[in-house]
Design a protein around this motif. Structure first.
Motif, PDB file in Angstrom:
ATOM      1  N   ALA A   1      40.457  12.705  15.651  1.00 43.63           N
ATOM      2  CA  ALA A   1      40.934  13.708  14.696  1.00 43.63           C
ATOM      3  C   ALA A   1      40.544  13.341  13.262  1.00 43.63           C
ATOM      4  O   ALA A   1      40.298  14.221  12.434  1.00 43.63           O
ATOM      5  CB  ALA A   1      42.449  13.854  14.810  1.00 43.63           C
ATOM      6  N   ALA A   2      40.467  12.028  13.008  1.00 44.11           N
ATOM      7  CA  ALA A   2      40.064  11.591  11.668  1.00 44.11           C
ATOM      8  C   ALA A   2      38.640  12.036  11.363  1.00 44.11           C
ATOM      9  O   ALA A   2      38.274  12.225  10.202  1.00 44.11           O
ATOM     10  CB  ALA A   2      40.184  10.074  11.564  1.00 44.11           C
TER      11      ALA A   2
ATOM     12  N   GLY B   1      34.557   4.079  12.092  1.00 41.86           N
ATOM     13  CA  GLY B   1      35.829   4.591  11.574  1.00 41.86           C
ATOM     14  C   GLY B   1      37.002   3.748  12.066  1.00 41.86           C
ATOM     15  O   GLY B   1      37.917   3.421  11.297  1.00 41.86           O
ATOM     16  N   ILE B   2      36.962   3.391  13.345  1.00 43.31           N
ATOM     17  CA  ILE B   2      38.027   2.544  13.908  1.00 43.31           C
ATOM     18  C   ILE B   2      38.050   1.195  13.203  1.00 43.31           C
ATOM     19  O   ILE B   2      39.112   0.685  12.831  1.00 43.31           O
ATOM     20  CB  ILE B   2      37.822   2.380  15.436  1.00 43.31           C
TER      21      ILE B   2
ATOM     22  N   VAL C   1      41.592  18.599  17.137  1.00 42.96           N
ATOM     23  CA  VAL C   1      41.376  17.612  18.206  1.00 42.96           C
ATOM     24  C   VAL C   1      42.676  17.360  18.971  1.00 42.96           C
ATOM     25  O   VAL C   1      42.659  17.155  20.185  1.00 42.96           O
ATOM     26  CB  VAL C   1      40.826  16.294  17.611  1.00 42.96           C
ATOM     27  N   HIS C   2      43.818  17.402  18.261  1.00 41.71           N
ATOM     28  CA  HIS C   2      45.095  17.140  18.935  1.00 41.71           C
ATOM     29  C   HIS C   2      45.347  18.118  20.072  1.00 41.71           C
ATOM     30  O   HIS C   2      45.736  17.726  21.173  1.00 41.71           O
ATOM     31  CB  HIS C   2      46.254  17.209  17.927  1.00 41.71           C
ATOM     32  N   GLY C   3      45.128  19.389  19.783  1.00 47.26           N
ATOM     33  CA  GLY C   3      45.357  20.406  20.803  1.00 47.26           C
ATOM     34  C   GLY C   3      44.435  20.219  21.993  1.00 47.26           C
ATOM     35  O   GLY C   3      44.864  20.297  23.154  1.00 47.26           O
TER      36      GLY C   3
ATOM     37  N   ILE D   1      45.361   1.214  18.874  1.00 41.96           N
ATOM     38  CA  ILE D   1      44.497   2.367  18.601  1.00 41.96           C
ATOM     39  C   ILE D   1      44.991   3.597  19.353  1.00 41.96           C
ATOM     40  O   ILE D   1      45.468   3.503  20.487  1.00 41.96           O
ATOM     41  CB  ILE D   1      43.050   2.033  19.026  1.00 41.96           C
ATOM     42  N   ASP D   2      44.878   4.728  18.698  1.00 39.90           N
ATOM     43  CA  ASP D   2      45.136   6.020  19.334  1.00 39.90           C
ATOM     44  C   ASP D   2      43.827   6.803  19.262  1.00 39.90           C
ATOM     45  O   ASP D   2      43.409   7.231  18.187  1.00 39.90           O
ATOM     46  CB  ASP D   2      46.253   6.753  18.583  1.00 39.90           C
TER      47      ASP D   2
END
Lengths: 165, 331
Positions: A138-139, A29-30, A145-147, A131-132
């Motif tokens: 989250a993707a 994905g990255i 996932v953020h929380g 990259i984050d």
């Protein structure tokens, strides 16, 4: 929850192949979202990078061009072309642009072995990609996932995102 | 206010430099035409054009370093680099080779020319020759001059001067050093690689990290000690002592980095037009932190305020800093 609890998890009871499959999907994905990484890596994309995160119980073998991440027990070091060794905090800080890779190297927080040119190419390619890790997860996993990432970052002190950096 | 010229090895670093307050950013194409030709680094043609547009939109300049020396029969690569930099809208190109300067002056008369540190122009006569012959507007001075010598040069030339104030410290006659060529067969001056990573080997042995360049052991760093770059000029060697005991140490220079923050007011007084930060091979984190600190320092110098201190030591090689030749007694 303490950072020590987070970072000193026992060796995974699950199949390394399953964990490797999940990490490979993340890696692919990255690579899809940041195609410049493989361009910058060039021929070094075919190298096998051993990621020795000293405070996790397994070793990771990353093959960028193949989009493959394999997981090994520490007792079974796989053959590799290049190696990077350091703490999880050092890896994550460098990935998210908080710490400079050379400064971590000067201080001994990161050490490298094997094909130095491949390591350098990987460092430069990842640095440019901005990259984050939380966004990448989250993707795959969704907005929740953020929380979780924010909570884990607060508990552990680890840099899990570029937000706020 | 003096101009702050900042490094960028990648588009991300360029954006970081502009955001942190760079007046100008210098960068190069991903080939042998620039002196930081490292794996995974530098700009494609499209990235360069986009980077220049990004910088211009925010009021910053972009200077393109084409500062290696063309190899016989292969000058076309360097000529194309100059043409592509001009077409992308570069504010200046930074060149070292007299042949390339002649080509750029003839083929691109509107393109501003800066003389690279690689040209090692260290006196007013040499600088005036470049200015009068090729129309060079600015010279990057080699890192072998004292502040008094820089002031003397500025009294004898109208060409702008730019000096390094931070980062890796080349202690040799730049553009003429062959130490790395001797050890690796690749030239910093023609291939753009000092201590090419392809010839560097790190290994852990007996509790120490060993660094080899082209097979030569140049550092052995005990665990917990600061690790230097694998450059021969800052290597640790044993020199035969003749009748006396052999000596082991840093024969040429200690593994330290330049930090001339304290000298910024003196450099301004000496007539220096621009301050340069080394480090195109470094990350966007380094660029952001160093540029931010030096922008504050330049503004402080402009208003007569004291120089800010001490926040950059851990980013330096050897985690120690020197004022280099600016205020040095050579051993």
């Amino acid at each position: 929850m303490t950072r020590a609890f987070l970072l000193h998890l026992p060796p995974p009871p699950f199949a390394p192949a399953l964990l490797g499959k999940g990490l490979s999907a993340l890696l692919q994905g990255i690579a899809r979202r940041h195609p410049s990484i493989l361009v910058r890596l060039g021929a070094y994309g075919g190298a096998d990078f051993l990621l020795d995160v000293t405070d996790v119980p397994v070793l990771l073998l990353m093959s960028p061009a193949a989009g493959r991440m394999r997981v090994f027990r520490r007792s079974a070091v796989p053959a590799h072309g290049a190696g990077i060794r350091g703490s999880l905090a050092a890896f994550l800080s460098m990935l998210h642009g908080v710490e400079d890779g050379d400064a971590l190297f000067f201080s001994g927080a990161l050490t490298i072995s094997g094909d130095t040119a491949a390591v350098l190419a990987l460092r430069n390619a990842l640095d440019d990609a901005e990259i984050d890790l939380t966004e990448e997860l989250a993707a795959h996993g969704g907005a929740w996932v953020h929380g979780l990432s924010d909570w884990l970052a607060r508990q552990s002190g680890l840099v899990l995102s570029r937000r706020g950096t | 206010m003096m101009e702050l010229v900042c490094p960028a090895g990648t588009p991300a670093a360029l954006r970081a430099a502009v955001e942190a307050g760079a007046h100008a950013v210098y960068c190069g194409f991903a080939d042998e035409t620039n002196a930081r030709n490292f794996p995974g680094l530098n700009f494609s043609r499209d990235e360069m054009a986009a980077g220049i547009a990004h910088a211009h939109a925010r009021g910053a300049k972009v200077l393109v370093a084409i500062n290696t020396f063309p190899r016989a029969g292969e000058a076309g690569l360097w000529h194309r680099a100059v043409a592509d930099a001009a077409a992308a809208g570069a504010d200046a190109v930074i060149l070292a080779d007299v042949g390339l300067l002649a080509h750029a002056a003839g083929a691109h008369p509107g393109l501003r020319l800066h003389l690279s540190v690689q040209a090692a122009a260290a006196n007013a006569d040499a600088i005036n020759f470049y200015a009068e012959t090729f129309g060079v507007r600015r010279v990057v001075l080699p890192r072998v001059l004292t502040v008094a010598e820089i002031a003397a040069i500025n009294r004898e030339t109208d060409c702008e001067t730019e000096v390094f104030v931070f980062g890796g410290l080349c202690v040799m006659a730049e553009g003429r050093c062959s130490l790395s060529s001797y050890a690796t067969g690749l030239s910093p001056n023609m291939n753009g690689v000092c201590s090419p990573a392809s010839h560097v080997d790190y290994a852990e042995r007996d509790g120490a990290q060993e660094a080899r360049l082209g097979g030569f052991l140049i550092h052995r760093t005990p665990r917990g000690m600061s690790v230097p770059y694998p450059t021969l000029c800052k290597g640790c060697f044993t020199a035969p002592g003749g009748a006396q005991k052999a000596q082991t140490g840093h024969i040429f220079e200690d593994p330290v980095s330049l930090d001339a923050t304290d000298l910024i007011p003196a450099l301004e007084k000496a007539g220096v037009r621009a301050l340069k930060i080394e480090g195109r091979q470094r990350s966007r984190a380094y660029v952001a932190q160093v540029v931010q600190a030096f922008r504050a320092a330049v503004e402080a110098a402009g208003s007569g305020a004291p120089m800010p201190h001490g926040i950059l030591a851990r980013l330096t090689e050897g985690q120690a800093a020197t004022t280099g030749a600016y205020a040095k007694t050579w051993r």
